[in-house]
Design a protein around this motif. Structure first.
Motif, PDB file in Angstrom:
ATOM      1  N   PRO A  13      39.091  40.101  43.021  1.00  0.00           N
ATOM      2  CA  PRO A  13      38.715  39.307  44.192  1.00  0.00           C
ATOM      3  C   PRO A  13      39.783  39.307  45.301  1.00  0.00           C
ATOM      4  O   PRO A  13      39.446  39.256  46.481  1.00  0.00           O
ATOM      5  N   VAL A  14      41.071  39.408  44.917  1.00  0.00           N
ATOM      6  CA  VAL A  14      42.128  39.442  45.942  1.00  0.00           C
ATOM      7  C   VAL A  14      42.009  40.747  46.749  1.00  0.00           C
ATOM      8  O   VAL A  14      42.036  40.732  47.987  1.00  0.00           O
ATOM      9  N   LEU A  15      41.832  41.874  46.055  1.00  0.00           N
ATOM     10  CA  LEU A  15      41.747  43.154  46.774  1.00  0.00           C
ATOM     11  C   LEU A  15      40.513  43.173  47.678  1.00  0.00           C
ATOM     12  O   LEU A  15      40.564  43.641  48.810  1.00  0.00           O
ATOM     13  N   GLU A  16      39.427  42.629  47.173  1.00  0.00           N
ATOM     14  CA  GLU A  16      38.216  42.548  47.997  1.00  0.00           C
ATOM     15  C   GLU A  16      38.427  41.600  49.167  1.00  0.00           C
ATOM     16  O   GLU A  16      38.038  41.883  50.292  1.00  0.00           O
ATOM     17  N   GLY A  17      39.070  40.461  48.867  1.00  0.00           N
ATOM     18  CA  GLY A  17      39.299  39.450  49.905  1.00  0.00           C
ATOM     19  C   GLY A  17      40.207  39.984  51.006  1.00  0.00           C
ATOM     20  O   GLY A  17      39.994  39.705  52.186  1.00  0.00           O
ATOM     21  N   LEU A  18      41.208  40.765  50.635  1.00  0.00           N
ATOM     22  CA  LEU A  18      42.118  41.325  51.644  1.00  0.00           C
ATOM     23  C   LEU A  18      41.425  42.433  52.439  1.00  0.00           C
ATOM     24  O   LEU A  18      41.878  42.808  53.511  1.00  0.00           O
ATOM     25  N   ASP A  19      40.357  42.970  51.855  1.00  0.00           N
ATOM     26  CA  ASP A  19      39.583  44.035  52.498  1.00  0.00           C
ATOM     27  C   ASP A  19      40.524  45.172  52.904  1.00  0.00           C
ATOM     28  O   ASP A  19      40.587  45.565  54.081  1.00  0.00           O
ATOM     29  N   VAL A  20      41.264  45.673  51.921  1.00  0.00           N
ATOM     30  CA  VAL A  20      42.384  46.575  52.190  1.00  0.00           C
ATOM     31  C   VAL A  20      41.940  47.853  52.925  1.00  0.00           C
ATOM     32  O   VAL A  20      41.051  48.569  52.472  1.00  0.00           O
ATOM     33  N   LYS A  21      42.562  48.075  54.078  1.00  0.00           N
ATOM     34  CA  LYS A  21      42.321  49.318  54.837  1.00  0.00           C
ATOM     35  C   LYS A  21      43.458  50.280  54.486  1.00  0.00           C
ATOM     36  O   LYS A  21      44.616  49.866  54.401  1.00  0.00           O
ATOM     37  N   GLN A  22      43.117  51.557  54.339  1.00  0.00           N
ATOM     38  CA  GLN A  22      44.126  52.506  53.833  1.00  0.00           C
ATOM     39  C   GLN A  22      45.356  52.632  54.729  1.00  0.00           C
ATOM     40  O   GLN A  22      46.438  52.944  54.265  1.00  0.00           O
ATOM     41  N   ASP A  23      45.176  52.397  56.029  1.00  0.00           N
ATOM     42  CA  ASP A  23      46.327  52.535  56.930  1.00  0.00           C
ATOM     43  C   ASP A  23      46.798  51.165  57.427  1.00  0.00           C
ATOM     44  O   ASP A  23      47.476  51.069  58.444  1.00  0.00           O
TER      45      ASP A  23
END
Ligand SMILES: C[S@@+](CC[C@H](N)C(=O)[O-])C[C@H]1O[C@@H](n2cnc3c(N)ncnc32)[C@H](O)[C@@H]1O
Length: 309
Positions: A13-23
């Motif tokens: 959920p943290v990775l989804e919540g941060l909505d990590v963009k590759q750059d």
């Protein structure tokens, strides 16, 4: 589990919540043993960047070479109340795509007896996340007034027996200073002998003193206030809290930042400076039964997510 291990809570959920963009540019305000940091870094490409922070010198020293030698990664000893300074002085204010705060103590902090956080391990009663700052729990307990002690135990521990515990601590210290975790746990256990709960009777007292000694709630409030200026538009704020005092602060902060300033509420034209700065993303997320079964720390975790607008 080795004393150096810490299992990151609510990782998916943290990775989804941060909505990590590759750059993207990410800040992990509570590095701990780098569980969340490592997972964020795995999602970044060569032009992504992660800055991690911790106030505990042992957390900084324990970072593995796989992280510290990674050119996309930087680790700074700093407290989250100083986020603006640590991140802002790099010219990154307004450019952060995601900020994570995973509050409280790490498993190694609890497991290492010398840190003095745990009633399960006998050690010097210290409890400072940053042992170079402030006073230890033992020093504080030696001089604090009974009234103030009672207030701290009641407020930060939500302990209804605060009065009896504070009185017992003060009368014990008149005979002999309370210098170790075991001494403190015993003083509390003696005044609360008949409890039939699953938790150790000193759980709430230890939590209260730890929160006070590390000024944890004020640190959180300052970090949240500074997060707005650091986040880029569309940037995500993810906060994991472990008790209701923290969660209430996070919930209220997100609620207030998601409204117009009070004097403009309900008006058609709100000047930019008074418009909402955050948008809540869903409600609080808690761990699944599977995660709790595998990692008891997840039991009380609440993750709240918001987006900078
Ligand atoms: C729950 S652990 C984080 C664990 C980490 N997410 C991981 O996966 O390994 C919390 C960490 O944040 C640090 N910390 C807590 N409050 C802090 C503050 N106000 N400023 C800086 N670091 C803090 C603690 O020293 C501890 O290492």
């Amino acid at each position: 589990m080795s004393s150096n291990a810490h299992v990151p809570v609510l990782l998916g959920p943290v990775l989804e919540g941060l909505d990590v963009k590759q750059d993207g540019l990410y800040v992990d305000g509570t590095f701990g043993r780098g569980g969340h940091s490592s997972a964020i870094l795995k999602q970044l490409h060569a032009d992504g960047r992660l800055i991690a922070i911790d106030r505990d010198p042992q957390a900084i020293a324990s970072a593995p070479a796989t992280l510290t030698e990674d050119p996309r990664f930087e680790l700074i000893r700093c407290e989250i109340a100083e986020l603006e300074k640590c991140i802002g002085e790099k010219g990154l204010a307004g450019r952060v795509d995601g900020l994570l705060l995973d509050l409280g103590v790490s498993s190694p902090q609890l497991d290492e007896a010398e840190r003095g956080f745990s009633f399960l391990r006998d050690g010097p009663l210290d409890m400072r996340m940053d042992p170079d700052t402030g006073v230890s729990a033992a020093e504080w307990l030696q001089s604090v007034e009974e009234r103030e002690l009672r207030r701290v135990i009641r407020k930060f521990g939500d302990e209804r027996h605060a009065m009896r515990i504070a009185r017992a601590i003060v009368s014990t210290r008149e005979q002999t200073p309370i210098r170790t975790t075991r001494q403190l746990a015993e003083v509390v256990a003696v005044v609360l002998p008949a409890q039939r709960q699953k938790k150790h009777p000193a759980t709430k007292t230890f939590q209260a003193i730890r929160i006070f000694i590390n000024d944890e709630l004020a640190q959180l409030e300052k970090a949240l206030a500074q997060s707005i200026g650091l986040l880029a538009r569309g940037g995500r704020l993810c906060v994991i809290s472990f008790h209701s005092l923290e969660d209430r602060i996070v919930k209220r902060f997100i609620r207030d930042a998601s409204r117009e300033a009070e004097q403009y509420r309900g008006m058609p034209d709100v000047p930019e400076a008074f418009r909402p700065t955050l948008r809540p993303i869903g409600k609080a997320i808690v761990a699944t039964a599977e995660e709790i079964a595998a990692n008891v720390r997840a039991r009380s975790a609440h993750l709240r997510i918001a987006e900078r607008v």
